[in-house]
Design a protein around this motif. Structure first.
Motif, PDB file in Angstrom:
ATOM      1  N   ARG A  84      -3.853  46.143  -4.880  1.00  0.00           N
ATOM      2  CA  ARG A  84      -2.772  46.526  -5.789  1.00  0.00           C
ATOM      3  C   ARG A  84      -1.441  46.632  -5.052  1.00  0.00           C
ATOM      4  NH1 ARG A  84      -6.782  49.943  -8.140  1.00  0.00           N
ATOM      5  NH2 ARG A  84      -6.044  51.674  -6.850  1.00  0.00           N
ATOM      6  N   TRP A  87      -0.050  43.265  -4.480  1.00  0.00           N
ATOM      7  CA  TRP A  87       0.522  42.697  -5.709  1.00  0.00           C
ATOM      8  C   TRP A  87       1.894  43.294  -6.012  1.00  0.00           C
ATOM      9  CZ3 TRP A  87       1.151  39.094  -8.984  1.00  0.00           C
ATOM     10  CH2 TRP A  87       1.680  39.346 -10.250  1.00  0.00           C
ATOM     11  N   ARG A  90       4.505  41.774  -3.762  1.00  0.00           N
ATOM     12  CA  ARG A  90       4.892  40.429  -4.196  1.00  0.00           C
ATOM     13  C   ARG A  90       5.790  40.497  -5.444  1.00  0.00           C
ATOM     14  NH1 ARG A  90      -0.760  39.523  -3.415  1.00  0.00           N
ATOM     15  NH2 ARG A  90      -1.185  38.508  -1.413  1.00  0.00           N
ATOM     16  N   TRP A  91       5.437  41.412  -6.379  1.00  0.00           N
ATOM     17  CA  TRP A  91       6.239  41.545  -7.605  1.00  0.00           C
ATOM     18  C   TRP A  91       7.655  42.017  -7.298  1.00  0.00           C
ATOM     19  CZ3 TRP A  91       7.912  40.410 -12.048  1.00  0.00           C
ATOM     20  CH2 TRP A  91       8.662  41.300 -12.801  1.00  0.00           C
TER      21      TRP A  91
END
Length: 318
Positions: A84, A87, A90-91
């Motif tokens: 998580r 992620w 990256r977001w």
């Protein structure tokens, strides 16, 4: 507040822990495979001794399944948390790029809509205001709105100048943009306070001394302004200021305002009485004093309020 580096150290530690856990599981798996290989060789020997040709299947051995270690819940939870965080990282990296792209797209679209699309081009003029001497059609004609041009770049000052120069009965004009496609013109007309005869024409006179309208016949309720040869615009403006200061009841009793110079203004009443006014200074006070004198001394023929603090009355006009 924890230091920024502490979060990175925590993630590195968790990644190492996950890697070590995976390495341990690999070692255990290898040990299990070796054990299964050893048991398999023993089985081969037994088979050879008995003469059987069937080989055992280690993958179906319940004992081997029992020896294979399961991943504990804490490790699974740590792996999910790590994924998580990856992620989210990256977001965050992509979010600024996406937002920036949207802002640029909106900016380009707005510029195109305002300056190049037909949706925001000038299509007409809307006229507002209480008008008695002017018509909306006249205002639209003299405004000459630049139809077809972008409303954002329309020259509003030029529209204002055209209306004021073309329609002298208009005292002020406020020109604005009425989105999406109109130019709005708010008109304020001049208010006549007297009528002056110029060159044989009856003209309306406002409180600023501006002549702006023709009358075929002098309207009732407005005093006439009579001038002598050589009366300049300043004297005419003073006479207009005097006429605009008269109360309505007193204005009805005035036949005309006689102007010689800026300091020599008088009122000729309809009952053949005369009022010496002087200049337009203190006109409101002079009007109040005159009304009081006319009530106190109605039989006199001449009132002098040129100095309102010391009014003078006379039985004769001269």
């Amino acid at each position: 507040m924890p230091e920024e580096g502490s979060g990175v150290d925590t993630e590195i530690a968790e990644a190492l822990e996950i890697a070590q856990s995976a390495s341990g599981e690999r070692e255990i798996d290898l040990g299990s495979e070796e054990a299964r290989a050893g048991s398999g060789s023993g089985a081969d020997e037994s088979t050879e001794s008995t003469g059987s040709t069937e080989e055992p299947r280690p993958d179906l051995d319940p004992a081997a399944d029992a020896e294979r270690p399961a991943v504990d819940a804490a490790t699974l939870k740590s792996r999910k948390a790590f994924a998580r965080r990856q992620w989210r990282r990256r977001w965050l990296a992509w979010r600024y790029l996406i937002v920036g792209t949207l802002v640029i797209a909106l900016l380009i679209g707005g510029i195109w809509a305002v300056y190049f699309s037909t949706w925001l081009q000038v299509k007409g003029t809307s006229v507002h205001g209480t008008m008695k001497m002017t018509s909306a059609k006249q205002v639209v004609e003299f405004a000459a709105a630049p139809v077809g041009e972008p409303l954002a770049t329309a020259d509003l000052e030029a529209v204002q100048v055209r209306v004021l120069n073309g329609l002298p009965m208009v005292r002020s004009v406020n020109v604005s943009r009425e989105w999406p496609d109109k130019i709005r013109v708010d008109v304020t007309e001049r208010t006549p306070v007297a009528v002056v005869s110029i060159g044989g024409r009856l003209r309306a006179l406002d409180e600023t001394g501006t002549v702006f309208w023709d009358y075929e016949k002098a309207p009732r309720g407005l005093p006439m302004v009579n001038t002598v040869t050589g009366t300049n615009s300043d004297a005419l403006r003073e006479a207009a200021a005097v006429a605009s200061a008269l109360p309505a009841d007193l204005a009805k009793r005035v036949d005309h305002v006689e102007v010689t110079t800026v300091d020599s203004i008088s009122l000729e009443l309809r009952n053949d009485k005369r009022v010496v006014w002087g200049s337009s200074a203190q006109s409101d006070t002079k009007a109040d004093v005159l009304v009081a004198l006319m009530k106190a001394e109605p039989d006199v023929a001449r009132y002098d309020v040129s100095v309102p603090g010391q009014p003078v009355t006379s039985k004769s006009v001269g």
